[in-house]
Design an enzyme around this catalytic site. Sequence first.
Site, short mmCIF file in Angstrom:
data_model
loop_
_atom_site.label_atom_id
_atom_site.label_comp_id
_atom_site.label_asym_id
_atom_site.label_seq_id
_atom_site.Cartn_x
_atom_site.Cartn_y
_atom_site.Cartn_z
N GLU A 144 4.62 -49.74 44.85
CA GLU A 144 3.84 -49.09 45.92
C GLU A 144 3.88 -49.85 47.24
OE1 GLU A 144 -0.11 -48.33 44.47
OE2 GLU A 144 0.53 -46.58 43.35
N GLU A 315 3.15 -42.89 37.83
CA GLU A 315 1.81 -43.20 37.33
C GLU A 315 0.96 -41.94 37.44
OE1 GLU A 315 0.13 -46.56 39.39
OE2 GLU A 315 1.94 -47.76 39.16
C1 GAL Z 1 -1.73 -47.86 41.51
C2 GAL Z 1 -0.96 -49.12 41.13
C3 GAL Z 1 -1.23 -49.54 39.72
C4 GAL Z 1 -2.70 -49.49 39.42
C5 GAL Z 1 -3.20 -48.12 39.69
C6 GAL Z 1 -4.66 -47.93 39.39
O1 GAL Z 1 -1.92 -47.79 42.88
O2 GAL Z 1 0.42 -48.93 41.30
O3 GAL Z 1 -0.74 -50.85 39.52
O4 GAL Z 1 -3.36 -50.43 40.21
O5 GAL Z 1 -3.02 -47.82 41.05
O6 GAL Z 1 -5.08 -46.61 39.65
#
Ligand code: GAL
Length: 634
Positions: A144, A315
């Site tokens: 990110e 994710e």
């Molecule tokens: C994203 C990140 C992850 C984790 C997640 C939590 O922004 O890539 O590592 O922190 O959020 O929601």
Amino acid sequence: MKRTLGVCYYPEHWPESQWEEDAARMAALGLTWVRIGEFAWSYMEPQAGTYYFDWLHRAVETLGKAGLKVVLGTPTATPPRWMLDRYPDMLALDAQGRPRGFGSRRHYCFSHEGYRDECTKIVTALAEQFGKNPHVAAWQTDNEYACHNTVLSYSDAATEAFRTWLAQKYQSPDALNRAWGNIFWSMEYSDFDQIALPNLTVTEPNPSHVMDFRRFSSDQVVSFNRLQTKIIRKYSDAPIAHNYMGRITDFDHFDVGADLDIASWDSYPLGFLSDRLEASPEHKRRFVRQGDPDLQAFHHDLYRAVGRGRWWIMEQQPGPVNWAPDNPDPLPGMARLWAWEAFAHGAEAVCYFRWRQAPFAQEQMHAGLLRPDSVAAPAHDEAAQVARELAEMPDQDTATARVGLLFDYPSAWAWQTQPQGRDFDYFRLVFHVYKGLRRLGLNVDVLPPNTADLSAYSLVLAPGVATLSDAFLGALATYKGQAIIGPRSNAKTATFATPVPLPPNLPGMKATVMRVESLPPDVPVPLEQGGALLHWREKIETTDHVVEVAEDGFPALIAAEGLHYLGGWPDDVALDRILLAACHRAGLETDPLPEGLRRRDSATHRFLFNYNSVPVEWAGVTIPPAGVHWSKLD
Ligand code: GAL
């Protein structure tokens, strides 16, 4: 194209004795992908130059043996503590000149050469070790970019690199002075080394200076990413992705995407609704456990464009997150709906974040597919359902949309640099238009700013694009469909000056924006046909056809054949009318949808998604709350 599921996993968080069972459970669940490694630098290189990859080989082996494919992340979002002793100045500095210190993540300045050397070493070591590993089927660079406001750095390293960037761009200080208009307020320079970053000035810095700093900062992300992709490609043929974050515009994702094989993004619908969306309290209440019905779809379409067709969810929110002001539990069914919606928009894979909720450190309160005690959490079974459905569902191909919506990252920087009104936010404007298109049930393709061929589209929109590219203007000149350009489009030159002749300067259109005004949120400019302009309106002089008029007599929408210019930010009522009329002229079938119900066609299926917490009846079917319905297209 076969669609697959995956999960994010951190073997370094768990005793090795647990890995095999975890892998077996992932495989039994029907997952294909496991992303690992992206924060494990201190475990891979506990001391400078001392690498320890045995554990990672064993982890990859364990996962691979269970039939899973690994996405291996480079760990450069989390440099270990020892590195700071070596390079105390590798931290980014904020606009006040304060270091953004160690103790969480993303603590680095993209311009720091020493840090780049360290990244070169760890990425090379990782690629050497795993480049030919048959289980490593994809890579992720860093994590990110830009998250936690980490693109802009006001460090010495950034200052030096910015001067070099400017010298290359302008060749002489005189050329720079002319381009920026530095005669204004005696801001002229006689040497590139005199130029500082545009922070800590007494009042507003020169916007051309700020814009060049934004372009430079974006280019630093691009070159940092390229440094990694070049190394990985030397050792591996597996595709490379980066996981972009939602509603982040601080660097040009298209430019980074040009060096990737797959664009991916991290989808946290409830976090985004609570944390990064302008919406009424009623709207936020209504969708509190479902997320905004359009925000995910917009990003799906955006990243399909960034990935030139290839994109993933890296994710996916599985339950409450930990980082938004409020962190509700999703409505049962949403972890399934979100995945299916991504597939309907062409995602190749959807990976849930994360496998097991961590009982320690910052994200203790962030749900996973498993609870901290390894018992299945609700999203586990929803993911299992998606896996079963995917097995039965024939392959999905993405349909080409007939509506194109331009998205241009530099325009986000432009209107942050010179908003002129508190509510003029580029993303917000484009998303507002996108929502209008989605209410009509349309499939939308997001178009990069340099799109040179519009012939596939019946309707093209370009709201808020500060400087239209020559390629796009050329395409418009011969375009036969309907186009709506504006508001505030083509309003700046490439050096961030006001063009003369005045905007919009569109091919074949005789119109001049004589004056612009920004307005407080409770001061609309009513339109004669109903609805109003909000936040922003332009007073236009034209001999072209006037389609919409404001009650004070100024044209609001004008047309030269199919080409339209919109002189303001329409409210929902005006937007719906304008879009409906444009679709009608373009011969596009529309399907005005009830609130919270959304539609998306793949090449073979029509999908309906119910974001409401109550059932909805539509097109002869009842779709339960958080329900997904699909039917074969004729
Ligand atoms: C994203 C990140 C992850 C984790 C997640 C939590 O922004 O890539 O590592 O922190 O959020 O929601």
